[in-house]
Scaffold this motif. Structure first.
Motif, mmCIF file in Angstrom:
data_model
loop_
_atom_site.group_PDB
_atom_site.id
_atom_site.type_symbol
_atom_site.label_atom_id
_atom_site.label_comp_id
_atom_site.label_asym_id
_atom_site.label_seq_id
_atom_site.Cartn_x
_atom_site.Cartn_y
_atom_site.Cartn_z
ATOM 1 N N PHE A 535 0.821 -1.169 0.117
ATOM 2 C CA PHE A 535 0.105 -0.147 0.121
ATOM 3 C C PHE A 535 0.805 1.214 0.101
ATOM 4 N N HIS A 536 2.187 1.403 0.688
ATOM 5 C CA HIS A 536 2.842 2.196 0.387
ATOM 6 C C HIS A 536 3.516 2.746 -0.869
ATOM 7 N N PRO A 537 3.403 3.993 -1.283
ATOM 8 C CA PRO A 537 3.448 4.602 -2.479
ATOM 9 C C PRO A 537 5.016 4.222 -3.053
ATOM 10 N N SER A 538 5.798 4.023 -1.982
ATOM 11 C CA SER A 538 7.182 3.827 -2.471
ATOM 12 C C SER A 538 7.742 2.418 -2.725
ATOM 13 N N VAL A 539 6.760 1.657 -2.426
ATOM 14 C CA VAL A 539 7.028 0.004 -2.486
ATOM 15 C C VAL A 539 6.451 -0.273 -3.958
ATOM 16 N N SER A 540 7.293 -1.146 -4.421
ATOM 17 C CA SER A 540 6.930 -1.678 -5.965
ATOM 18 C C SER A 540 6.507 -2.975 -5.612
ATOM 19 N N GLU A 541 7.251 -3.877 -4.698
ATOM 20 C CA GLU A 541 6.757 -5.305 -4.368
ATOM 21 C C GLU A 541 7.435 -5.718 -3.219
ATOM 22 N N SER A 542 6.753 -6.751 -2.528
ATOM 23 C CA SER A 542 7.729 -7.067 -1.260
ATOM 24 C C SER A 542 7.502 -8.731 -1.256
ATOM 25 N N ALA A 543 8.031 -9.290 -0.177
ATOM 26 C CA ALA A 543 8.057 -10.623 -0.011
ATOM 27 C C ALA A 543 8.264 -10.807 1.524
ATOM 28 N N VAL A 544 7.556 -11.660 2.038
ATOM 29 C CA VAL A 544 7.750 -11.722 3.574
ATOM 30 C C VAL A 544 7.912 -13.314 3.843
ATOM 31 N N VAL A 545 8.834 -13.412 4.786
ATOM 32 C CA VAL A 545 9.050 -14.913 5.291
ATOM 33 C C VAL A 545 9.217 -14.858 6.744
ATOM 34 N N GLY A 546 9.275 -16.253 7.285
ATOM 35 C CA GLY A 546 9.384 -16.421 8.604
ATOM 36 C C GLY A 546 10.944 -16.836 9.012
ATOM 37 N N PHE A 547 11.543 -16.607 10.369
ATOM 38 C CA PHE A 547 12.665 -16.887 10.646
ATOM 39 C C PHE A 547 12.413 -17.418 12.015
ATOM 40 N N PRO A 548 13.689 -17.945 12.654
ATOM 41 C CA PRO A 548 13.526 -18.430 14.109
ATOM 42 C C PRO A 548 13.600 -17.245 15.028
ATOM 43 N N HIS A 549 12.812 -16.984 15.898
ATOM 44 C CA HIS A 549 13.060 -15.810 17.130
ATOM 45 C C HIS A 549 12.884 -16.361 18.058
ATOM 46 N N PRO A 550 13.742 -15.901 19.053
ATOM 47 C CA PRO A 550 13.802 -16.520 20.383
ATOM 48 C C PRO A 550 12.965 -16.293 21.405
ATOM 49 N N ILE A 551 11.899 -15.531 21.097
ATOM 50 C CA ILE A 551 10.768 -15.266 21.813
ATOM 51 C C ILE A 551 9.495 -15.744 21.327
ATOM 52 N N LYS A 552 9.230 -15.397 20.201
ATOM 53 C CA LYS A 552 8.063 -15.410 19.302
ATOM 54 C C LYS A 552 8.018 -16.683 18.772
ATOM 55 N N GLY A 553 8.954 -17.432 18.744
ATOM 56 C CA GLY A 553 8.941 -18.797 17.705
ATOM 57 C C GLY A 553 9.441 -18.623 16.462
ATOM 58 N N GLN A 554 8.574 -17.645 15.688
ATOM 59 C CA GLN A 554 8.771 -17.228 14.382
ATOM 60 C C GLN A 554 8.677 -15.646 14.077
ATOM 61 N N GLY A 555 9.844 -15.105 13.702
ATOM 62 C CA GLY A 555 9.835 -13.820 13.363
ATOM 63 C C GLY A 555 9.346 -13.374 12.093
ATOM 64 N N ILE A 556 9.091 -12.085 11.633
ATOM 65 C CA ILE A 556 8.548 -11.690 10.382
ATOM 66 C C ILE A 556 9.670 -10.945 9.826
ATOM 67 N N CYS A 557 10.275 -11.343 8.642
ATOM 68 C CA CYS A 557 11.192 -10.794 7.922
ATOM 69 C C CYS A 557 10.599 -10.157 6.481
ATOM 70 N N ALA A 558 10.519 -8.991 6.145
ATOM 71 C CA ALA A 558 9.991 -8.243 5.109
ATOM 72 C C ALA A 558 11.017 -7.931 4.249
ATOM 73 N N TYR A 559 11.119 -8.254 2.948
ATOM 74 C CA TYR A 559 11.891 -7.691 1.745
ATOM 75 C C TYR A 559 11.269 -6.904 0.818
ATOM 76 N N VAL A 560 11.701 -5.636 1.141
ATOM 77 C CA VAL A 560 10.922 -4.494 0.399
ATOM 78 C C VAL A 560 11.754 -3.939 -0.892
ATOM 79 N N VAL A 561 11.017 -3.817 -2.153
ATOM 80 C CA VAL A 561 11.527 -3.066 -3.250
ATOM 81 C C VAL A 561 11.128 -1.821 -3.187
ATOM 82 N N ALA A 562 11.674 -0.669 -2.937
ATOM 83 C CA ALA A 562 11.109 0.617 -2.653
ATOM 84 C C ALA A 562 11.934 1.596 -3.294
ATOM 85 N N ASP A 563 11.387 2.702 -3.731
ATOM 86 C CA ASP A 563 11.970 4.045 -4.215
ATOM 87 C C ASP A 563 11.792 4.915 -2.866
#
Length: 649
Positions: A535-563
């Motif tokens: 939704f952000h006007p600067s972002v052309s595309e994104s991809a979200v994946v999970g990764f091990p997090h010591p507290i949450k179990g899974q954390g959120i990692c967002a890769y963003v292509v943005a101007d």
């Protein structure tokens, strides 16, 4: 309406040994009709069922106890108010330890639910209408849920941490007629402006006609004339009492819808029906926790999630239990709050999430040492696989090495516990949920759809047989149900989870195999997160994946292509995090936000999430062959950007 309120035997279907478990498991597998008819016979029915189970995996059509008539609140309230009116039903503890507890015996709880049901009827809510509930963890939330069930309205509870947009999406999808909310909610040292969030959401919700506002904090909030009503004023109307009678419900009438994230952007309204859910939640509650009459049971979940529905409200009350409900946080005013509550109320059974345990371990690992916790006899874990360190701390520090520990696996869609150790009866192993409940036949499949028959195997977890508590549809979109759960492996229900099965038949859940993340026990769809970022006007595309997090179990990692358009990456990052919080809620804020020049794609344009996961997991040596990508060089740039994002954090 004449209702038989005769005394029900105390848990005649409770398993008390491994021999009884084995016998029950075989009977439920070989003759489910006879097995579940025996269990269901111990509830109060207005009219007996005509068939126990009807199932068609191809069309995803299922029915349990079809033809039967009942009201679930007669079984959860009237029956116990008749046989043991003074027995303690609900105990409530406030966010602030200085605020007095509230206690309701079964007779009192029935009276409160009847009056709330009458209030809803007087406001025009009818059987089949949907009521949205957006309340803090106060007794009025329990009253509202059960009042809906009493009059045949479908309740749709939305967790109080969701944003106005996320709330609007859910209210609209469910076509809610009325919303029950509060002025504000207390959460630790903060207040959450629930009414303000509702007002913003209702700008987008044409189906909502009335709003009931419970005054939790006493804050002044705007009240729309002709739409908004004060709970206290509406509830005090004496005419409510005569309108609180139970509606006669068909076994397959919807009881509630509850929204859960999927692998597409739109959350799906999981629909549970009345009779099967009633039987399943009671059966699993009594057996998994080995509940005994008089035990005090404490589940720390929020009723905005399925755990709160099944194991704060319905399961315990159907079993005639004492259920403890807590408004606040485990670490406020300090990290000993739970241990103080356990001692204050003599809690016997304590059910919580690994995320909370890991957080308390990190904050004050020695905290439980100052408390005897002598009343505890059973511990339960829910929401995500529990890691070995948290399992042992829970068992040894909290349970003092003398409590049974049941690690339960189940889902919003399953309605109740599916795989778990029966407390003190079946084997417990750290990180393993254990053996399936009677009626549950788990199988493992490989990615090509082949059944893995070896005793010891790892694959995708599917279920071979229907069970009473299973979801019946996705609200307004039955084809989505069929596609999501019954198309990947025809003839089976696909859980979306990977599983390791030991040679002894124990099951260890290894995590999601679809595009759904399990963050602090909350399911979040990657597509929903990506839609918010995009939704952000600067972002052309994104991809979200999970990764091990010591507290949450899974954390959120967002890769963003943005101007960045002249902004610093810190400014854009703050805007993106705020945007996700606004569209979905604070629980969905990415833990890592990585600005990248591009995403790793195949020549056909498919994003290679496997590569992004490995980078987020800091396993770059395991990326595999990247030469077939459209632009192999982008991987090095992503790795460099990931290091930069970690430094920025």
């Amino acid at each position: 309406m004449a209702i038989n309120l005769g005394k029900m035997n105390a848990y005649p279907f409770q398993i008390s040994s491994m021999a009884e478990y084995n016998e029950a498991y075989q009977k439920a597998k070989e003759n489910p009709e006879a097995f579940w008819a025996d269990v269901a016979a111990h509830f109060q029915w207005i009219k007996p069922w005509e068939s126990v189970v009807e199932s068609d995996f191809a069309s995803a059509r299922f029915a349990w106890f079809n033809g039967g008539q009942l009201n679930i609140t007669i079984n959860a309230l009237d029956r116990h108010a008749h046989t043991k009116p003074d027995a303690l039903a609900l105990v409530w503890e406030a966010n602030d330890p200085k605020e007095a507890s509230r206690r309701f015996n079964y007779a009192e709880l029935l009276q409160h639910v009847e009056r709330t049901a009458g209030m809803l009827r007087r406001l025009g809510v009818k059987k089949g209408d949907t009521v949205g509930i957006y309340l803090p963890m106060v007794p009025e939330l329990v009253f509202s849920v059960l009042a809906c069930a009493r009059i045949g309205a479908i309740h749709s509870v939305v967790f109080g941490g969701f944003s106005a947009q996320a709330l609007a999406d859910r209210l609209n999808d469910a076509s809610c007629k009325l919303v029950v909310t509060a002025d504000e909610a207390f959460r630790g040292s903060k207040t959450i402006p629930l009414k303000d969030i509702v007002d913003q959401a209702l700008l987008l919700c044409p189906s909502v006609e009335r709003v009931l506002v419970f005054p939790r904090t006493g804050a002044e909030v705007p009240m729309a004339k002709g739409r908004d009503l004060n709970w206290v004023e509406a509830w005090s109307n004496k005419g409510n009492e005569t309108l609180g009678y139970p509606e006669t419900m068909e076994a397959e009438d919807p009881l509630f819808s509850l929204y859960t994230s999927g692998s597409t952007g739109k959350p799906k309204g999981v629909v549970h029906t009345t009779a099967g859910y009633m039987v399943w939640t009671t059966y699993t509650f009594v057996n998994a926790f080995q509940y005994q009459p008089g035990d005090v049971y404490f589940c720390t979940a929020d009723i905005g999630w399925i755990t709160g529905h099944s194991y704060i409200v319905y399961g315990p009350l159907l079993a005639g239990a004492t259920t403890l409900m807590f408004e606040g946080l485990p670490n406020w005013p300090d990290s000993n709050r739970w241990w103080e509550l356990i001692e204050k109320h003599g809690v016997n059974i304590f059910y919580t999430a690994p995320t909370a345990l890991r957080s308390l371990m990190a904050e004050n690992k020695q905290g439980p040492e100052a408390f005897a916790l002598n009343s505890l006899k059973t511990l339960g874990s829910v929401g995500e696989p529990i890691n070995s360190e948290a399992w042992h701390w829970f068992k040894d520090a909290v349970g003092k090495g003398r409590c049974a520990l049941t690690d339960t696996w189940w889902q919003t869609e399953t309605g109740g516990i599916m795989i778990a150790a029966l407390a003190g009866i079946s084997p417990e192993f750290p990180t393993y949920a254990g053996l399936p409940m009677p009626g549950i036949v788990p199988v493992l499949m490989d990615s090509e759809g082949n059944l893995l028959a070896a005793a010891e195997a790892e694959g995708n977890l599917c279920l071979e047989k229907p069970w009473p508590g299973m979801l019946r549809t996705v609200f307004g979109d039955h084809e989505r149900l069929r596609q999501t759960y019954f198309s990947a492996y025809p003839g089976y229900y696909f859980t979306g989870d990977g599983c390791l099965r030991s040679k002894e038949g124990m099951h260890r859940i290894t995590g999601r195999v679809d595009d759904v993340l399990n963050v602090s026990g909350h399911r979040l769809g990657t597509a929903e997160l990506e839609n918010a970022l995009n939704f952000h006007p600067s972002v052309s595309e994104s991809a979200v994946v999970g990764f091990p997090h010591p507290i949450k179990g899974q954390g959120i990692c967002a890769y963003v292509v943005a101007d960045l358009a002249g902004q610093t990456r810190f400014e854009t990052k703050r805007e993106l995090l705020d945007l996700v919080s606004k569209i979905i809620g604070p629980i969905a804020r990415p833990d890592l936000l990585v600005f990248v020049p591009g995403l790793p794609k195949t020549r056909s344009g498919k994003i290679m999430r496997r590569i992004l996961r490995k980078i987020a997991e800091e396993q770059s040596e395991a990326l595999g062959d990247v030469s077939t990508l459209l632009d192999p060089e982008v991987v090095k740039a992503i790795q460099k950007a990931f290091v930069q994002a970690k430094e920025d954090r």
